[in-house]
Design an enzyme around this catalytic site. Sequence first.
Site, PDB file in Angstrom:
ATOM      1  N   LYS A  85      -6.104  63.020 -21.468  1.00 31.43           N
ATOM      2  CA  LYS A  85      -7.065  63.953 -21.743  1.00 31.43           C
ATOM      3  C   LYS A  85      -6.520  65.111 -22.703  1.00 31.43           C
ATOM      4  O   LYS A  85      -5.477  65.616 -22.622  1.00 31.43           O
ATOM      5  CB  LYS A  85      -7.357  64.941 -20.238  1.00 31.43           C
ATOM      6  N   GLU A 128     -10.757  55.891 -14.407  1.00 28.73           N
ATOM      7  CA  GLU A 128      -9.549  55.329 -13.485  1.00 28.73           C
ATOM      8  C   GLU A 128     -10.238  55.435 -12.073  1.00 28.73           C
ATOM      9  O   GLU A 128      -9.814  54.519 -10.966  1.00 28.73           O
ATOM     10  CB  GLU A 128      -8.238  56.160 -13.560  1.00 28.73           C
ATOM     11  N   ARG A 175     -12.794  54.979 -10.521  1.00 28.19           N
ATOM     12  CA  ARG A 175     -13.835  53.752 -10.074  1.00 28.19           C
ATOM     13  C   ARG A 175     -13.057  52.411 -10.083  1.00 28.19           C
ATOM     14  O   ARG A 175     -13.298  51.741  -9.153  1.00 28.19           O
ATOM     15  CB  ARG A 175     -15.033  53.501 -11.144  1.00 28.19           C
TER      16      ARG A 175
HETATM   17  N1  BES Z   1     -11.690  62.758 -12.778  1.00 28.84           N
HETATM   18  C1  BES Z   1     -12.472  62.625 -13.780  1.00 28.84           C
HETATM   19  C2  BES Z   1     -13.922  63.238 -13.647  1.00 28.84           C
HETATM   20  C3  BES Z   1     -13.938  64.843 -13.847  1.00 28.84           C
HETATM   21  C4  BES Z   1     -14.106  65.600 -14.737  1.00 28.84           C
HETATM   22  C5  BES Z   1     -13.631  65.488 -12.494  1.00 28.84           C
HETATM   23  C6  BES Z   1     -14.262  66.982 -14.781  1.00 28.84           C
HETATM   24  C7  BES Z   1     -13.776  66.764 -12.560  1.00 28.84           C
HETATM   25  C8  BES Z   1     -13.980  67.743 -13.397  1.00 28.84           C
HETATM   26  C9  BES Z   1     -12.654  61.237 -14.293  1.00 28.84           C
HETATM   27  O1  BES Z   1     -11.436  60.129 -13.867  1.00 28.84           O
HETATM   28  C10 BES Z   1     -12.767  61.038 -15.526  1.00 28.84           C
HETATM   29  O2  BES Z   1     -11.827  61.287 -16.481  1.00 28.84           O
HETATM   30  N2  BES Z   1     -14.094  60.683 -16.069  1.00 28.84           N
HETATM   31  C11 BES Z   1     -14.371  60.270 -17.272  1.00 28.84           C
HETATM   32  C12 BES Z   1     -15.138  58.989 -17.542  1.00 28.84           C
HETATM   33  C13 BES Z   1     -15.378  58.651 -18.968  1.00 28.84           C
HETATM   34  C14 BES Z   1     -13.774  58.186 -19.428  1.00 28.84           C
HETATM   35  C15 BES Z   1     -16.185  57.479 -18.756  1.00 28.84           C
HETATM   36  C16 BES Z   1     -15.267  61.791 -17.878  1.00 28.84           C
HETATM   37  O3  BES Z   1     -16.000  62.182 -17.060  1.00 28.84           O
HETATM   38  O4  BES Z   1     -15.142  61.938 -19.051  1.00 28.84           O
HETATM   39 ZN    ZN Z   2     -10.217  61.061 -12.404  1.00 35.28          ZN
HETATM   40 MN    MN Z   3     -10.147  60.293 -15.315  1.00 32.43          MN
END
Ligand code: BES
Ligand code: ZN
Ligand code: MN
Length: 490
Positions: free
Chosen positions: A272, A345, A347
């Site tokens: 991230k 991750e 999922r």
């Molecule tokens: N934990 C995150 C989703 C999330 C984002 C939760 C903001 C709370 C606040 C999840 O694991 C994630 O990183 N999802 C990605 C998916 C993408 C890589 C397809 C996302 O939402 O950007």
């Molecule tokens: Zn996550």
């Molecule tokens: Mn994630």
Amino acid sequence: MTIQTSNTTISTWTGDTLAIGLFEDAVQLTGDLAALDQQWGGILTELITEEEFKGKANSTIFSRLPSGNNVRKVILVGLGKVETLKLDTLRGVAATVARNAKKQRTKTLAISVPTYNNDPASTAQALAEGILLALFQDNRFKSEVENKTPQIETIELLGLAGQEAAIIRANQIVSGVNLARELVAAPANSVTPITMAETAQTIAQEYGLELQILEREDCEKLGMGAFLGVAQASELPPKFIHLTYKPSTTPKRKLAIIGKGLTFDSGGLNIKGVGSGIETMKMDMGGAAAILGTAKAIGQLKPDVEVHFISAVTENMISGKAMHPGDILTASNGKTIEVNNTDAEGRLTLADALVYADKLGVDAIVDLATLTGACIVALGDDIAGLFTPDDNIAHQLQTSAETAGEKIWRLPMEEKYFEGLKSGIADMKNTGPRGGGSITAALFLKQFVKNTPWAHLDVAGPVWADKENSYNNAGATGFGVRTLVNWVLS
Ligand code: BES
Ligand code: ZN
Ligand code: MN
């Protein structure tokens, strides 16, 4: 602080602060209120006129009364319009009153509001929930307590005599919500897979639930390659939590509730970046926190329903052992997954948890997961996304959420979008195109449920609040516990 009920009237109750609810556009004083106004020499009429009090939901005004009266202070609180009154309005009103009364250093408080829908039990429960949720304070990480305002000693709900059981229920439910809040608020160097397993252990011991913790080797034996792929870069051992509540009599239903349990989500090698909110990713176990909070509540409420609480808990980290983007993992149902993004991750961990739950022979499975930023884009911070092919469960969850005062909204499981997850080399990829990101996430999860009616709640938005509202301080909300408790009890 104790919450009591009585049938004492507003003109005879004696104590520090009396709070009275008034509907919008109907603030003229009649009946008991007119009598009280007269008893107080017209103070209520003056206050309403001077402050132009209109009764808007959660608006408050207050005044000191001359000594010699039955109370020291009066709070008038708006209930909004009669026709829009909901149970959650009363929950919010009680919370607002409790916060205000505390600020004014009230020791004894009475609240007088109308009974919702001729249902004194639900009314008393909602009022007590609002009070308990609002007065919760988390000082665990402060070396000195900042807010030293003394606690309210007693709160009396007028006109609700005999509703002690409802207040006990509220206490049990809010103890679960507050556990979930504490787990989500605690940082990743405090809440880890190990401490999550310990929390499950404490609940099991305290309320007589069964607990099974699957260690890494146990998960390997079950072929949980998707979960273990996520866990492989962490210095901390993964913990697969399976906590079971069994009633003493034959259960009328058997349910499984799964929570996403990433105690930290760095994104993995698809790390991230700046501005991604990586520093908030301690809340990525909000689903797991909700199931542990629900387990704590259910362990006390003791319904005649068997409930399995499941979470595959780990961190998503980077190291020389980390998954490479492009790696292929095999989940415990034999399906292969091309990990085209290590940040999708949640999922992967849920895939193995769903396969496990599907084999338990339960009547329904619900999972809660802080799964996608896309769901926050779609529904904002306050509303969870509901995904299910099953209209029955959808309806049950919508009703449970409505009574709980938690907001969920059903989104479509558009099968055609699964094409976006097709892989040239494995059975599927873990990430699809940008558009419809929470739908493809839900479609991915669906691949791991064969036999059981199932619903998925994407709670990425509502587990955390940037601003305080009537019964939540800013920060962790404990979202999901109240809805899940209602669902189990329904
Ligand atoms: N934990 C995150 C989703 C999330 C984002 C939760 C903001 C709370 C606040 C999840 O694991 C994630 O990183 N999802 C990605 C998916 C993408 C890589 C397809 C996302 O939402 O950007
Ligand atoms: Zn996550
Ligand atoms: Mn994630």
